[in-house]
Design a protein around this motif. Sequence first.
Motif, PDB file in Angstrom:
ATOM      1  N   GLY A  25     -36.767 -25.142 -24.779  1.00  0.00           N
ATOM      2  CA  GLY A  25     -37.244 -26.174 -23.863  1.00  0.00           C
ATOM      3  C   GLY A  25     -38.461 -25.818 -23.026  1.00  0.00           C
ATOM      4  N   SER A  26     -39.133 -24.712 -23.346  1.00  0.00           N
ATOM      5  CA  SER A  26     -40.322 -24.328 -22.586  1.00  0.00           C
ATOM      6  C   SER A  26     -41.513 -25.189 -23.002  1.00  0.00           C
ATOM      7  CB  SER A  26     -40.640 -22.847 -22.810  1.00  0.00           C
ATOM      8  OG  SER A  26     -41.929 -22.542 -22.316  1.00  0.00           O
ATOM      9  N   GLU A  27     -41.988 -26.030 -22.089  1.00  0.00           N
ATOM     10  CA  GLU A  27     -43.132 -26.896 -22.402  1.00  0.00           C
ATOM     11  C   GLU A  27     -44.420 -26.107 -22.644  1.00  0.00           C
ATOM     12  OE1 GLU A  27     -43.707 -30.240 -19.872  1.00  0.00           O
ATOM     13  OE2 GLU A  27     -41.639 -30.924 -20.075  1.00  0.00           O
ATOM     14  N   PRO A  28     -44.706 -25.054 -21.837  1.00  0.00           N
ATOM     15  CA  PRO A  28     -45.920 -24.260 -22.114  1.00  0.00           C
ATOM     16  C   PRO A  28     -45.899 -23.623 -23.505  1.00  0.00           C
ATOM     17  CG  PRO A  28     -45.111 -23.775 -19.909  1.00  0.00           C
ATOM     18  CD  PRO A  28     -44.070 -24.625 -20.575  1.00  0.00           C
ATOM     19  N   ALA A  29     -44.725 -23.146 -23.928  1.00  0.00           N
ATOM     20  CA  ALA A  29     -44.609 -22.532 -25.260  1.00  0.00           C
ATOM     21  C   ALA A  29     -44.821 -23.580 -26.347  1.00  0.00           C
ATOM     22  CB  ALA A  29     -43.240 -21.872 -25.424  1.00  0.00           C
ATOM     23  N   LEU A  30     -44.253 -24.766 -26.140  1.00  0.00           N
ATOM     24  CA  LEU A  30     -44.414 -25.846 -27.112  1.00  0.00           C
ATOM     25  C   LEU A  30     -45.875 -26.279 -27.208  1.00  0.00           C
ATOM     26  CD1 LEU A  30     -42.951 -27.705 -29.067  1.00  0.00           C
ATOM     27  CD2 LEU A  30     -42.556 -29.286 -27.186  1.00  0.00           C
ATOM     28  N   LEU A  31     -46.534 -26.373 -26.063  1.00  0.00           N
ATOM     29  CA  LEU A  31     -47.948 -26.739 -26.025  1.00  0.00           C
ATOM     30  C   LEU A  31     -48.796 -25.693 -26.735  1.00  0.00           C
ATOM     31  CD1 LEU A  31     -50.128 -28.689 -25.024  1.00  0.00           C
ATOM     32  CD2 LEU A  31     -50.220 -27.375 -22.909  1.00  0.00           C
ATOM     33  N   LYS A  32     -48.489 -24.416 -26.495  1.00  0.00           N
ATOM     34  CA  LYS A  32     -49.217 -23.313 -27.138  1.00  0.00           C
ATOM     35  C   LYS A  32     -49.022 -23.361 -28.651  1.00  0.00           C
ATOM     36  CE  LYS A  32     -51.271 -19.243 -27.457  1.00  0.00           C
ATOM     37  NZ  LYS A  32     -52.727 -19.103 -27.316  1.00  0.00           N
ATOM     38  N   PHE A  33     -47.798 -23.652 -29.083  1.00  0.00           N
ATOM     39  CA  PHE A  33     -47.500 -23.733 -30.520  1.00  0.00           C
ATOM     40  C   PHE A  33     -48.280 -24.887 -31.153  1.00  0.00           C
ATOM     41  CE2 PHE A  33     -44.967 -24.567 -34.315  1.00  0.00           C
ATOM     42  CZ  PHE A  33     -44.747 -23.280 -34.773  1.00  0.00           C
ATOM     43  N   LEU A  34     -48.326 -26.030 -30.465  1.00  0.00           N
ATOM     44  CA  LEU A  34     -49.100 -27.177 -30.962  1.00  0.00           C
ATOM     45  C   LEU A  34     -50.588 -26.825 -31.064  1.00  0.00           C
ATOM     46  CD1 LEU A  34     -47.395 -30.058 -28.975  1.00  0.00           C
ATOM     47  CD2 LEU A  34     -47.612 -29.979 -31.457  1.00  0.00           C
ATOM     48  N   GLN A  35     -51.087 -26.088 -30.075  1.00  0.00           N
ATOM     49  CA  GLN A  35     -52.501 -25.694 -30.084  1.00  0.00           C
ATOM     50  C   GLN A  35     -52.811 -24.748 -31.242  1.00  0.00           C
ATOM     51  OE1 GLN A  35     -52.879 -24.116 -26.132  1.00  0.00           O
ATOM     52  NE2 GLN A  35     -53.527 -26.073 -25.248  1.00  0.00           N
ATOM     53  N   CYS A  36     -51.863 -23.872 -31.573  1.00  0.00           N
ATOM     54  CA  CYS A  36     -52.056 -22.917 -32.675  1.00  0.00           C
ATOM     55  C   CYS A  36     -52.273 -23.643 -34.005  1.00  0.00           C
ATOM     56  CB  CYS A  36     -50.849 -21.988 -32.796  1.00  0.00           C
ATOM     57  SG  CYS A  36     -50.738 -20.758 -31.488  1.00  0.00           S
ATOM     58  N   PHE A  37     -51.613 -24.794 -34.160  1.00  0.00           N
ATOM     59  CA  PHE A  37     -51.684 -25.522 -35.421  1.00  0.00           C
ATOM     60  C   PHE A  37     -52.486 -26.818 -35.306  1.00  0.00           C
ATOM     61  CE2 PHE A  37     -48.037 -22.749 -35.957  1.00  0.00           C
ATOM     62  CZ  PHE A  37     -48.308 -22.193 -37.197  1.00  0.00           C
ATOM     63  N   GLU A  38     -53.279 -26.922 -34.245  1.00  0.00           N
ATOM     64  CA  GLU A  38     -54.099 -28.117 -34.029  1.00  0.00           C
ATOM     65  C   GLU A  38     -55.094 -28.336 -35.169  1.00  0.00           C
ATOM     66  OE1 GLU A  38     -56.969 -30.014 -30.531  1.00  0.00           O
ATOM     67  OE2 GLU A  38     -56.463 -27.883 -30.509  1.00  0.00           O
ATOM     68  N   GLY A  39     -55.761 -27.260 -35.586  1.00  0.00           N
ATOM     69  CA  GLY A  39     -56.739 -27.368 -36.672  1.00  0.00           C
ATOM     70  C   GLY A  39     -56.101 -27.824 -37.973  1.00  0.00           C
TER      71      GLY A  39
END
Length: 197
Positions: A25-39
């Motif tokens: 449930g960590s939102e910062p971790a989820l956001l970071k994961f989304l950013q990693c696969f943004e491309g």
Amino acid sequence: MIKGSAKRKYDLPDFEALLKDAKNGSEPALLKFLQCFEGLAVKLSRQSVCTDKLGEDALQIANLGILKAVRDWQEGDDIYRVAAFVTNKIRTELHTAIRRQQSVEAMESGSSQDASVKLDAQSYRAFQLSQQNRLRLWLVRECLPLLSHQQTKVIKGLLEGKTVLLIGRELHLDTRTISLHRSRAIKKLRLLLGVTA
């Protein structure tokens, strides 16, 4: 097979910790994961069939695939396959959305059920083709250790999207030598994979 040292070599994020925190449930971790696969999400959502059928929604649907990958990832799974896992989830979401869109279009145009089934079959064939391409890519990577050292470096570079000229600069070899390594490697891979055409 990717060795543990590859993580340090390519300076990859700690996906195992990110996934664990995101699933908790960590939102910062989820956001970071989304950013990693943004491309990756942008690339897959911009494929012609996706943009034609889904328009601006394609990227949001691709991001939904990333979120589902976080949800479905099981602790203990091979962390070095996380990119392939995320890719499959994104493709599945896009494929499902395209099928739904095609069904809606068929219903709105008053087409018969046969026409709708035909559209689904066409979409599924395209999806199978992408699965086949991913399987081929995986097989190529599995066969890389059977190539010579230089051939392996050349093929890895090509799989990363590098040009022959760039690979030549990195390996301090002329383009003719790189092309020779490439053709020999492809010939050997074809033999190993049983590709005749």
